[in-house]
Enzyme design. Structure first.
Site, short mmCIF file in Angstrom:
data_model
loop_
_atom_site.label_atom_id
_atom_site.label_comp_id
_atom_site.label_asym_id
_atom_site.label_seq_id
_atom_site.Cartn_x
_atom_site.Cartn_y
_atom_site.Cartn_z
CB THR A 13 -0.92 0.03 1.25
OG1 THR A 13 -0.11 -0.19 2.41
CG2 THR A 13 -2.01 -1.03 1.17
CG ASP A 15 5.30 7.01 -3.42
OD1 ASP A 15 4.40 7.79 -3.77
OD2 ASP A 15 6.43 6.97 -3.94
CG LEU A 16 8.56 1.01 -4.89
CD1 LEU A 16 9.37 1.88 -5.85
CD2 LEU A 16 9.50 0.08 -4.14
NE ARG A 45 1.04 -0.27 8.62
CZ ARG A 45 1.96 0.40 9.25
NH1 ARG A 45 2.42 -0.04 10.39
NH2 ARG A 45 2.44 1.52 8.75
CG ASP A 87 2.33 -5.82 12.12
OD1 ASP A 87 3.40 -5.70 11.50
OD2 ASP A 87 2.13 -5.33 13.25
CG PHE A 88 5.73 -6.30 6.95
CD1 PHE A 88 6.61 -5.64 7.78
CD2 PHE A 88 5.24 -5.64 5.82
CE1 PHE A 88 7.00 -4.35 7.52
CE2 PHE A 88 5.62 -4.33 5.57
CZ PHE A 88 6.50 -3.68 6.42
CE LYS A 142 16.86 4.20 -2.56
NZ LYS A 142 15.74 5.15 -2.43
CG HIS A 234 18.86 6.17 -7.13
ND1 HIS A 234 18.68 4.82 -7.27
CD2 HIS A 234 17.73 6.63 -6.53
CE1 HIS A 234 17.49 4.47 -6.76
NE2 HIS A 234 16.91 5.55 -6.30
N1 LIG Z 1 8.64 5.69 -3.58
C1 LIG Z 1 9.58 5.65 -4.50
O1 LIG Z 1 9.56 6.36 -5.52
C2 LIG Z 1 10.74 4.75 -4.31
C3 LIG Z 1 10.93 4.04 -3.14
N2 LIG Z 1 11.98 3.21 -3.02
C4 LIG Z 1 12.21 2.44 -1.80
O2 LIG Z 1 11.09 1.61 -1.48
C5 LIG Z 1 10.95 1.45 -0.10
C6 LIG Z 1 9.52 1.80 0.30
O3 LIG Z 1 9.29 3.12 -0.09
P1 LIG Z 1 7.83 3.72 -0.22
O4 LIG Z 1 6.88 2.81 -0.90
O5 LIG Z 1 8.04 5.05 -0.82
O6 LIG Z 1 7.42 3.86 1.32
P2 LIG Z 1 5.95 4.05 1.93
O7 LIG Z 1 6.18 4.63 3.29
O8 LIG Z 1 5.08 4.78 0.98
O9 LIG Z 1 5.39 2.56 2.05
C7 LIG Z 1 5.76 1.69 3.07
C8 LIG Z 1 4.82 0.50 3.04
O10 LIG Z 1 5.15 -0.38 4.11
C9 LIG Z 1 3.94 -0.72 4.78
N3 LIG Z 1 4.18 -1.08 6.17
C10 LIG Z 1 4.93 -0.41 7.08
N4 LIG Z 1 4.92 -1.10 8.24
C11 LIG Z 1 4.16 -2.21 8.04
C12 LIG Z 1 3.81 -3.31 8.84
N5 LIG Z 1 4.25 -3.42 10.10
N6 LIG Z 1 3.03 -4.28 8.32
C13 LIG Z 1 2.58 -4.20 7.04
N7 LIG Z 1 2.90 -3.18 6.21
C14 LIG Z 1 3.67 -2.20 6.72
C15 LIG Z 1 3.11 0.53 4.67
O11 LIG Z 1 1.78 0.21 4.98
P3 LIG Z 1 0.71 1.33 5.39
O12 LIG Z 1 0.13 1.75 4.08
O13 LIG Z 1 -0.25 0.61 6.25
O14 LIG Z 1 1.45 2.43 6.09
C16 LIG Z 1 3.35 0.85 3.21
O15 LIG Z 1 2.64 -0.03 2.37
C17 LIG Z 1 12.01 2.36 0.54
O16 LIG Z 1 13.09 1.55 0.90
C18 LIG Z 1 12.41 3.30 -0.57
O17 LIG Z 1 13.76 3.71 -0.51
C19 LIG Z 1 12.85 3.02 -4.05
C20 LIG Z 1 12.70 3.67 -5.23
C21 LIG Z 1 11.65 4.59 -5.47
O1 LIG Z 2 14.56 5.87 -4.95
C1 LIG Z 2 13.95 6.91 -5.00
O2 LIG Z 2 13.72 7.47 -6.19
C2 LIG Z 2 12.69 8.44 -6.35
C3 LIG Z 2 12.99 9.13 -7.67
O3 LIG Z 2 12.84 8.17 -8.68
P1 LIG Z 2 12.55 8.64 -10.18
O4 LIG Z 2 12.57 7.39 -10.95
O5 LIG Z 2 11.23 9.31 -10.14
O6 LIG Z 2 13.66 9.56 -10.50
C4 LIG Z 2 12.69 9.42 -5.22
O7 LIG Z 2 11.55 10.26 -5.34
C5 LIG Z 2 12.58 8.66 -3.92
O8 LIG Z 2 12.68 9.58 -2.83
C6 LIG Z 2 13.68 7.65 -3.78
O9 LIG Z 2 13.39 6.79 -2.68
#
Ligand SMILES: NC(=O)C1=CN([C@@H]2O[C@H](COP(=O)(O)OP(=O)(O)OC[C@H]3O[C@@H](n4cnc5c(N)ncnc54)[C@H](OP(=O)(O)O)[C@@H]3O)[C@@H](O)[C@H]2O)C=CC1
Ligand SMILES: O=C1O[C@H](COP(=O)(O)O)[C@@H](O)[C@H](O)[C@H]1O
Length: 465
Positions: A13, A15-16, A45, A87-88, A142, A234
């Site tokens: 759920t 952002d990634l 969760r 809850d992981f 990462k 990156h």
């Molecule tokens: N967003 C991006 O553009 C990018 C992110 N990343 C990497 O991806 C990883 C995740 O980033 P991002 O998606 O942005 O982070 P978010 O904070 O948006 O998402 C984290 C996720 O983990 C879930 N979560 C946290 N704790 C628990 C738990 N105890 N049990 C179940 N689910 C849980 C959250 O659930 P809930 O919705 O309930 O909070 C949510 O789905 C990071 O390491 C980041 O560096 C890498 C490249 C790009």
């Molecule tokens: O890994 C991450 O990358 C995004 C940027 O990715 P892009 O493909 O849109 O350039 C960044 O927003 C995020 O903070 C970081 O975790």
């Protein structure tokens, strides 16, 4: 669909998953490659049914997928996507997850950890209760760990559970079309390869500017900051490709390239004059973002001046910067060549990574007409302007998910690269904080703190936008 292969996303759920992974799966489904990732299990969760999750995911896919959105294509993808609430961090919950996998007839696994690194260890502990999990593949986002010590511990834990060659440490910048292109532009063109050194180049600027702030990711980002979120992974990947020696084969992305990248990272010079080499900043309003500490000192901006201790790059600065809430979104590598004479402008090569993909080259010509003056010719090749290129070029995550399924490990970061990057980033951050240097405030929509401009001015340079 291959029912037996199960692709599980922890953090489903987040952002990634919404912005990158689901759109990538949609693109793969349209181009018929999704068959290979099998059924998709989304772990979160929040209290959703699979049907509710599919409805929420629809909007994200429509907004972020590279290929045109159609209901029919989405429904085909969604039919293979199942939401599982847990809850992981709760080890006991994995016994039920195992039962769920049995119901789903899951036999072989790809686990995707789309979560902050501090959770990796609990997930692996939990997966010990899932049958066949240790024979599966795991994709780790990462940053890998939160510092060198944590990364080493994590690596040991991962390698004691999964087979080392089933561990895929993803850095999605390695899947970007123009990042893959840097090697070809450098080595397949004698007009560049012959002058790619400190003797002919004045400086190289690597910028990853973002317009967005931390959005919904305050909880993750506030533990991380720009140095760990972008620079350690990156931007150091890009730096090492820009600066490496030529691997044996022009297009090779294998062991040899990896070795050359490591040599670059190992030759990063640790500056004595830290105040003239690193600037950290935080945008005004950052502390009011959701899930960010109200007295947070986490940096949302970082700019660095780095040197490499090797013959090719002796005394030539690499300037690196990244930040959130800046004036515009742009990722580029700018190569500024030395001038032919004091009154003549530099040749500039700009490898444009995003949002526009292409190459810009500025060079000098005689001004047309009778005057004996020099003017600049500006050649701008836009690769992504072509619809055919857009349709044929997979997004980074699309490319890397496919590579993981096929077992193509060279598209992923290797442990020794990560280790070398952490060594440097840990030490330089420590030196910055030991000297009690400030985290400078900057205005949203600006180009970051003035201190970053001053750092370059002091070195006789300026940022090129
Ligand atoms: N967003 C991006 O553009 C990018 C992110 N990343 C990497 O991806 C990883 C995740 O980033 P991002 O998606 O942005 O982070 P978010 O904070 O948006 O998402 C984290 C996720 O983990 C879930 N979560 C946290 N704790 C628990 C738990 N105890 N049990 C179940 N689910 C849980 C959250 O659930 P809930 O919705 O309930 O909070 C949510 O789905 C990071 O390491 C980041 O560096 C890498 C490249 C790009
Ligand atoms: O890994 C991450 O990358 C995004 C940027 O990715 P892009 O493909 O849109 O350039 C960044 O927003 C995020 O903070 C970081 O975790």
């Amino acid at each position: 669909m291959n029912k037996k292969l199960t692709f599980t996303i922890f953090g489903g759920t987040g952002d990634l998953t919404f912005r990158k992974l689901l759109p990538a799966l949609y693109n793969m489904s349209v181009t018929s490659k999704r068959e290979s990732v099998g059924q998709v299990i989304i772990i979160g969760r929040r209290d959703y049914t699979s049907e509710q999750y599919r409805v929420i995911a629809r909007d994200w896919v429509e907004k972020f997928a590279r290929l045109p959105y159609t209901e029919k294509d989405y429904d085909r993808l969604a039919a293979g996507v199942f939401y599982y609430k847990m809850d992981f961090t709760d080890e006991k919950a994995y016994t039920q997850l195992n039962e769920f996998y049995e119901e789903m007839e899951a036999e072989s696994h790809i686990f995707y950890f789309a979560v902050a690194p501090r959770f990796f260890s609990s997930i692996v502990t939990g997966l010990a209760h899932v049958e066949h999990a240790c024979h599966g593949k795991v994709v780790l986002e990462k940053p890998f760990g939160e510092n060198l010590t944590a990364a080493k511990e994590l690596n040991e834990k991962m390698e004691s559970f999964f087979r080392p060659d089933n561990i895929y440490r993803i850095d999605h910048y390695l899947g970007k079309e123009m990042v893959r292109n840097i090697q070809t532009i450098r080595f397949a063109n004698p007009i560049f390869s012959g002058v790619w050194d400190a003797e002919h180049i004045d400086c190289i600027q690597i910028s990853a500017l973002e317009e967005v702030g931390v959005e919904t990711r305050g909880g993750y980002y506030d533990h991380s900051g720009a140095m760990k979120d972008m620079v350690q992974n990156h931007l150091f990947q890009i730096l090492s490709i820009v600066a490496m020696e030529q691997p044996g084969d022009l297009m090779l992305a294998g062991e040899e390239m990896h070795r050359e990248q490591i040599r670059v990272l190992s030759s990063l010079n640790m500056p004595e004059d830290i105040e003239d080499s690193l600037v950290l900043g935080q945008y005004r309003g950052y502390r009011e973002e959701k899930a960010v500490a109200e007295d947070s000192l986490t940096e949302s901006y970082a700019a660095m001046k780095v040197f490499l201790d090797n013959d090719r790059w002796k005394d030539m600065p690499f300037y690196i910067r990244t930040g959130k809430k800046l004036g515009h979104r742009e990722m580029q590598v700018l190569v500024v060549f030395k001038t032919a004479a004091p009154h003549v402008q530099s040749n500039i090569l700009n490898i444009k990574i995003q949002p526009t993909e292409g190459v810009y080259l500025q060079f000098n010509i005689k001004k047309p007409g009778e005057e004996d003056e020099i003017a600049q010719a500006k050649m701008d090749f836009c690769q992504s302007c072509s619809f055919i290129n857009q349709m044929n070029t997979p997004e980074a995550y699309e490319r890397l998910l496919g590579a993981c399924v096929r077992g193509e490990r060279f598209w992923f970061s290797q442990w020794d690269q990560i280790e070398a990057s952490w060594k440097y980033v840990d030490e330089i951050r420590k030196r910055y904080h030991d000297k009690k240097l400030p985290v400078y405030a900057y205005e949203p929509g600006s180009y970051g703190p003035h201190a970053a401009d001053k750092m370059l001015e002091k070195a006789g340079d300026h940022w090129l936008d």
